[in-house]
Motif scaffolding. Structure first.
Motif, PDB file in Angstrom:
ATOM      1  N   PRO A 202       0.804  -1.233   0.000  1.00 27.32           N
ATOM      2  CA  PRO A 202       0.000   0.000   0.000  1.00 27.32           C
ATOM      3  C   PRO A 202       0.830   1.273   0.000  1.00 27.32           C
ATOM      4  CG  PRO A 202      -0.109  -1.107   2.133  1.00 27.32           C
ATOM      5  CD  PRO A 202       0.558  -2.058   1.196  1.00 27.32           C
ATOM      6  N   ILE A 203       2.029   1.231   0.590  1.00 27.37           N
ATOM      7  CA  ILE A 203       2.870   2.425   0.598  1.00 27.37           C
ATOM      8  C   ILE A 203       3.338   2.744  -0.817  1.00 27.37           C
ATOM      9  CG2 ILE A 203       4.943   3.475   1.532  1.00 27.37           C
ATOM     10  CD1 ILE A 203       2.725   2.989   3.572  1.00 27.37           C
ATOM     11  N   ALA A 204       3.759   1.725  -1.561  1.00 27.84           N
ATOM     12  CA  ALA A 204       4.181   1.937  -2.947  1.00 27.84           C
ATOM     13  C   ALA A 204       3.019   2.462  -3.783  1.00 27.84           C
ATOM     14  CB  ALA A 204       4.728   0.637  -3.532  1.00 27.84           C
ATOM     15  N   ASP A 205       1.820   1.912  -3.557  1.00 25.95           N
ATOM     16  CA  ASP A 205       0.642   2.415  -4.274  1.00 25.95           C
ATOM     17  C   ASP A 205       0.403   3.888  -3.950  1.00 25.95           C
ATOM     18  OD1 ASP A 205       0.217  -0.082  -5.375  1.00 25.95           O
ATOM     19  OD2 ASP A 205      -1.345  -0.656  -3.935  1.00 25.95           O
ATOM     20  N   GLY A 206       0.604   4.239  -2.692  1.00 27.80           N
ATOM     21  CA  GLY A 206       0.426   5.636  -2.296  1.00 27.80           C
ATOM     22  C   GLY A 206       1.415   6.550  -2.983  1.00 27.80           C
ATOM     23  N   TYR A 207       2.671   6.117  -3.087  1.00 32.99           N
ATOM     24  CA  TYR A 207       3.663   6.893  -3.820  1.00 32.99           C
ATOM     25  C   TYR A 207       3.216   7.098  -5.270  1.00 32.99           C
ATOM     26  CZ  TYR A 207       7.178   6.135  -0.114  1.00 32.99           C
ATOM     27  OH  TYR A 207       7.884   6.122   1.064  1.00 32.99           O
ATOM     28  N   ALA A 208       2.728   6.018  -5.896  1.00 35.58           N
ATOM     29  CA  ALA A 208       2.342   6.089  -7.300  1.00 35.58           C
ATOM     30  C   ALA A 208       1.158   7.031  -7.505  1.00 35.58           C
ATOM     31  CB  ALA A 208       2.007   4.692  -7.813  1.00 35.58           C
ATOM     32  N   VAL A 209       0.178   6.948  -6.623  1.00 37.28           N
ATOM     33  CA  VAL A 209      -0.994   7.822  -6.736  1.00 37.28           C
ATOM     34  C   VAL A 209      -0.588   9.285  -6.556  1.00 37.28           C
ATOM     35  CG1 VAL A 209      -3.159   8.487  -5.605  1.00 37.28           C
ATOM     36  CG2 VAL A 209      -2.685   6.072  -6.085  1.00 37.28           C
ATOM     37  N   GLU A 210       0.235   9.560  -5.537  1.00 35.05           N
ATOM     38  CA  GLU A 210       0.684  10.937  -5.320  1.00 35.05           C
ATOM     39  C   GLU A 210       1.562  11.402  -6.474  1.00 35.05           C
ATOM     40  OE1 GLU A 210       1.435  14.662  -3.440  1.00 35.05           O
ATOM     41  OE2 GLU A 210      -0.152  13.152  -3.297  1.00 35.05           O
ATOM     42  N   GLY A 211       2.341  10.478  -7.057  1.00 34.84           N
ATOM     43  CA  GLY A 211       3.145  10.834  -8.223  1.00 34.84           C
ATOM     44  C   GLY A 211       2.287  11.297  -9.379  1.00 34.84           C
ATOM     45  N   LEU A 212       1.184  10.600  -9.632  1.00 35.43           N
ATOM     46  CA  LEU A 212       0.270  11.000 -10.707  1.00 35.43           C
ATOM     47  C   LEU A 212      -0.351  12.368 -10.406  1.00 35.43           C
ATOM     48  CD1 LEU A 212      -1.603   7.641 -11.480  1.00 35.43           C
ATOM     49  CD2 LEU A 212       0.215   8.714 -12.815  1.00 35.43           C
ATOM     50  N   GLN A 213      -0.713  12.599  -9.161  1.00 35.89           N
ATOM     51  CA  GLN A 213      -1.293  13.888  -8.791  1.00 35.89           C
ATOM     52  C   GLN A 213      -0.295  15.026  -9.003  1.00 35.89           C
ATOM     53  OE1 GLN A 213      -2.457  12.798  -4.784  1.00 35.89           O
ATOM     54  NE2 GLN A 213      -4.603  12.581  -5.378  1.00 35.89           N
ATOM     55  N   ARG A 214       0.960  14.787  -8.676  1.00 34.99           N
ATOM     56  CA  ARG A 214       1.994  15.806  -8.890  1.00 34.99           C
ATOM     57  C   ARG A 214       2.222  16.052 -10.378  1.00 34.99           C
ATOM     58  NH1 ARG A 214       3.324  19.088  -4.569  1.00 34.99           N
ATOM     59  NH2 ARG A 214       2.993  17.859  -2.688  1.00 34.99           N
ATOM     60  N   LEU A 215       2.108  14.998 -11.177  1.00 41.93           N
ATOM     61  CA  LEU A 215       2.250  15.167 -12.624  1.00 41.93           C
ATOM     62  C   LEU A 215       1.183  16.097 -13.175  1.00 41.93           C
ATOM     63  CD1 LEU A 215       3.153  11.691 -14.184  1.00 41.93           C
ATOM     64  CD2 LEU A 215       4.587  13.730 -14.033  1.00 41.93           C
ATOM     65  N   VAL A 216      -0.031  15.930 -12.701  1.00 42.90           N
ATOM     66  CA  VAL A 216      -1.117  16.795 -13.168  1.00 42.90           C
ATOM     67  C   VAL A 216      -0.815  18.251 -12.820  1.00 42.90           C
ATOM     68  CG1 VAL A 216      -3.558  17.369 -12.853  1.00 42.90           C
ATOM     69  CG2 VAL A 216      -2.855  14.982 -13.094  1.00 42.90           C
ATOM     70  N   LEU A 217      -0.261  18.488 -11.642  1.00 40.36           N
ATOM     71  CA  LEU A 217       0.094  19.849 -11.243  1.00 40.36           C
ATOM     72  C   LEU A 217       1.240  20.398 -12.088  1.00 40.36           C
ATOM     73  CD1 LEU A 217      -0.056  19.510  -7.348  1.00 40.36           C
ATOM     74  CD2 LEU A 217      -1.756  20.556  -8.857  1.00 40.36           C
ATOM     75  N   ALA A 218       2.107  19.522 -12.579  1.00 38.52           N
ATOM     76  CA  ALA A 218       3.254  19.964 -13.375  1.00 38.52           C
ATOM     77  C   ALA A 218       2.890  20.212 -14.829  1.00 38.52           C
ATOM     78  CB  ALA A 218       4.361  18.908 -13.310  1.00 38.52           C
ATOM     79  N   ARG A 219       1.790  19.654 -15.285  1.00 39.36           N
ATOM     80  CA  ARG A 219       1.494  19.636 -16.722  1.00 39.36           C
ATOM     81  C   ARG A 219       1.239  20.996 -17.358  1.00 39.36           C
ATOM     82  NH1 ARG A 219      -3.341  15.865 -18.028  1.00 39.36           N
ATOM     83  NH2 ARG A 219      -4.385  17.496 -16.846  1.00 39.36           N
ATOM     84  N   PRO A 220       0.510  21.913 -16.732  1.00 44.34           N
ATOM     85  CA  PRO A 220       0.131  23.114 -17.478  1.00 44.34           C
ATOM     86  C   PRO A 220       1.312  23.929 -18.001  1.00 44.34           C
ATOM     87  CG  PRO A 220      -1.137  22.922 -15.453  1.00 44.34           C
ATOM     88  CD  PRO A 220      -0.047  21.906 -15.374  1.00 44.34           C
ATOM     89  N   ARG A 221       2.342  24.154 -17.163  1.00 45.77           N
ATOM     90  CA  ARG A 221       3.465  24.987 -17.564  1.00 45.77           C
ATOM     91  C   ARG A 221       4.770  24.304 -17.162  1.00 45.77           C
ATOM     92  NH1 ARG A 221       2.869  30.420 -17.992  1.00 45.77           N
ATOM     93  NH2 ARG A 221       5.040  30.373 -18.647  1.00 45.77           N
ATOM     94  N   PRO A 222       5.301  23.379 -17.981  1.00 42.37           N
ATOM     95  CA  PRO A 222       6.497  22.646 -17.579  1.00 42.37           C
ATOM     96  C   PRO A 222       7.738  23.512 -17.424  1.00 42.37           C
ATOM     97  CG  PRO A 222       5.967  22.248 -19.886  1.00 42.37           C
ATOM     98  CD  PRO A 222       4.814  23.005 -19.314  1.00 42.37           C
ATOM     99  N   ASP A 223       7.660  24.803 -17.802  1.00 42.67           N
ATOM    100  CA  ASP A 223       8.844  25.658 -17.697  1.00 42.67           C
ATOM    101  C   ASP A 223       8.805  26.578 -16.475  1.00 42.67           C
ATOM    102  OD1 ASP A 223       6.678  27.017 -18.732  1.00 42.67           O
ATOM    103  OD2 ASP A 223       7.891  28.379 -19.938  1.00 42.67           O
ATOM    104  N   THR A 224       7.779  26.461 -15.633  1.00 42.59           N
ATOM    105  CA  THR A 224       7.696  27.320 -14.465  1.00 42.59           C
ATOM    106  C   THR A 224       8.350  26.652 -13.261  1.00 42.59           C
ATOM    107  OG1 THR A 224       5.576  26.426 -13.746  1.00 42.59           O
ATOM    108  CG2 THR A 224       5.515  28.285 -15.287  1.00 42.59           C
ATOM    109  N   THR A 225       8.688  27.471 -12.257  1.00 42.90           N
ATOM    110  CA  THR A 225       9.333  26.942 -11.057  1.00 42.90           C
ATOM    111  C   THR A 225       8.432  25.954 -10.344  1.00 42.90           C
ATOM    112  OG1 THR A 225      10.598  28.970 -10.774  1.00 42.90           O
ATOM    113  CG2 THR A 225      10.346  27.555  -8.839  1.00 42.90           C
ATOM    114  N   ARG A 226       7.143  26.291 -10.192  1.00 39.25           N
ATOM    115  CA  ARG A 226       6.235  25.390  -9.489  1.00 39.25           C
ATOM    116  C   ARG A 226       6.079  24.083 -10.254  1.00 39.25           C
ATOM    117  NH1 ARG A 226       0.646  27.439  -6.947  1.00 39.25           N
ATOM    118  NH2 ARG A 226       2.212  28.379  -5.590  1.00 39.25           N
ATOM    119  N   ALA A 227       6.027  24.159 -11.582  1.00 34.63           N
ATOM    120  CA  ALA A 227       5.923  22.936 -12.377  1.00 34.63           C
ATOM    121  C   ALA A 227       7.167  22.086 -12.212  1.00 34.63           C
ATOM    122  CB  ALA A 227       5.708  23.291 -13.845  1.00 34.63           C
ATOM    123  N   GLY A 228       8.337  22.736 -12.167  1.00 29.53           N
ATOM    124  CA  GLY A 228       9.569  21.988 -11.966  1.00 29.53           C
ATOM    125  C   GLY A 228       9.589  21.272 -10.633  1.00 29.53           C
TER     126      GLY A 228
END
Length: 360
Positions: A202-228
């Motif tokens: 379950p911990i690995a699954d949690g990492y993967a789910v949070e990883g996907l959520q962070r990807l969504v936050l990074a997607r709009p502007r991959p060149d901004t500091t927050r996206a990085g």
């Protein structure tokens, strides 16, 4: 039984690189440091920042990794250097390739040190105890895939994690669009591999789910500091999720690299195969599909393969293996590795053949 372990100390903050590296090395009392990185133009900003975090006193041995090098070439150079073999700590930075090569050097140094111990004394010692401390500073492509060999008596050396991971999103400033796209696809593929795995962790699954959520936050502007920041966080989380073991895309990429004898863009491979592989009917029953759809915004009414392909479509990456300059025979040889594996779920041979044919 599921073993859940986090054995590396992790620093994650902007502008933390120099201070964290210096503090860690000083606390460990590392007077001799071996530094490995890809060959770069003199005066590169990242190299200067790493140099600023190294001890002011003591010995520093630097080894550059060139485009034509294999990990065996680099480890042989290190073993031939008497000073490098005495290093108390190894620092690798800038790329997953540099970190993977440094990991190999660390293994070989430990092996050499262990071999120098009189035979009668080895019974009370473990090869792992001879490992130098290992400090890694991931770049845009994050951490390398974990080692997959588990049959030898020295597996604990091969899979030993870094002592310290220093993640500083400011080193991604100015990253190329293609590099960010590859990192995005690679991270997404790793997260999906973890969620498709039948192992219960379950911990690995949690990492993967949070990883996907962070990807969504990074997607709009991959060149901004927050996206990085979010892209680096997602990449780190996807690497931690790999404690479930190797996935099909990791094994396929490693087989391609071995077959061709050159570095393979893992992000491009995952961009090509992830929709087709995880969208195949033989893989349709993975428990987290609804969660993945909800996080990535994939319409529930659309076929998973098509929806995921559309999600990845804006990325400036190859869409077919031929676009990567790969020969059909190399792809087939890599497919043979998947056909013979029992390490992770894969479609039946006839379905896998169809997937690879459509991907070429």
């Amino acid at each position: 039984m599921t073993l859940i372990s986090i054995q590396s100390r992790i620093h994650f903050a902007a502008h933390v690189l120099e201070e964290a590296l210096r503090a860690e090395l000083e606390q460990a009392g590392s007077a001799h440091v071996l530094v490995l990185s890809e060959a770069a133009p003199s005066g590169s900003e990242l190299s200067a920042r790493v140099a600023a975090g190294l001890p002011n006193r003591g010995a520093i041995t630097r080894v550059e990794i060139f485009a034509q090098d294999t990990k065996y070439d680099v480890s042989a150079r290190v073993l031939a250097d008497g000073a490098a073999c005495k290093a108390q700590a190894i620092v690798a930075y800038g790329s997953a390739r540099a970190i993977a090569f440094a990991r190999k050097c660390r293994q070989e140094i430990a092996k050499q040190r262990y071999g120098a111990v009189p035979a009668q004394d080895r019974k009370t010692l473990r090869e792992r105890s001879f490992l130098p401390d290992f400090y890694v500073i991931p770049g845009l492509d994050g951490l390398p895939d974990p080692c997959t060999t588990t049959a030898s008596g020295r597996t604990d050396v091969k899979i030993a994690p870094p002592s310290v991971i220093i993640c500083d999103p400011t080193i991604l400033d100015g990253a190329s669009e293609e590099g960010a796209a590859s990192s995005y696809a690679n991270t997404l593929g790793r997260c999906l591999e973890a969620l498709v795995s039948e192992d219960f962790n379950p911990i690995a699954d949690g990492y993967a789910v949070e990883g996907l959520q962070r990807l969504v936050l990074a997607r709009p502007r991959p060149d901004t500091t927050r996206a990085g920041q979010n892209l680096m966080a997602a990449s780190l989380l996807s690497a931690l999720a790999q404690q479930k073991g190797p996935g099909a895309l990791q094994l396929f990429t490693a087989a391609l690299a071995g077959q061709t004898g050159r570095a393979i863009d893992a992000g491009a491979v995952r961009r090509i195969l992830a929709p087709r592989l995880f969208g195949d009917p033989a893989m349709r029953d993975f428990a987290h599909e609804k969660v993945v759809r909800a996080i990535l915004g994939l319409p529930q009414a659309d076929a998973f393969a098509g929806a995921l392909d559309k999600h990845l479509d804006p990325l400036p990456l190859a869409r077919q293996f031929a676009d990567m300059g790969l020969a059909r025979d190399d792809v087939q040889a890599a497919a043979d590795v998947l056909r013979g594996t029992a390490r992770c779920p894969v479609p039946p041979p006839e379905r896998l053949e169809a997937i690879l044919e459509a991907s070429y």
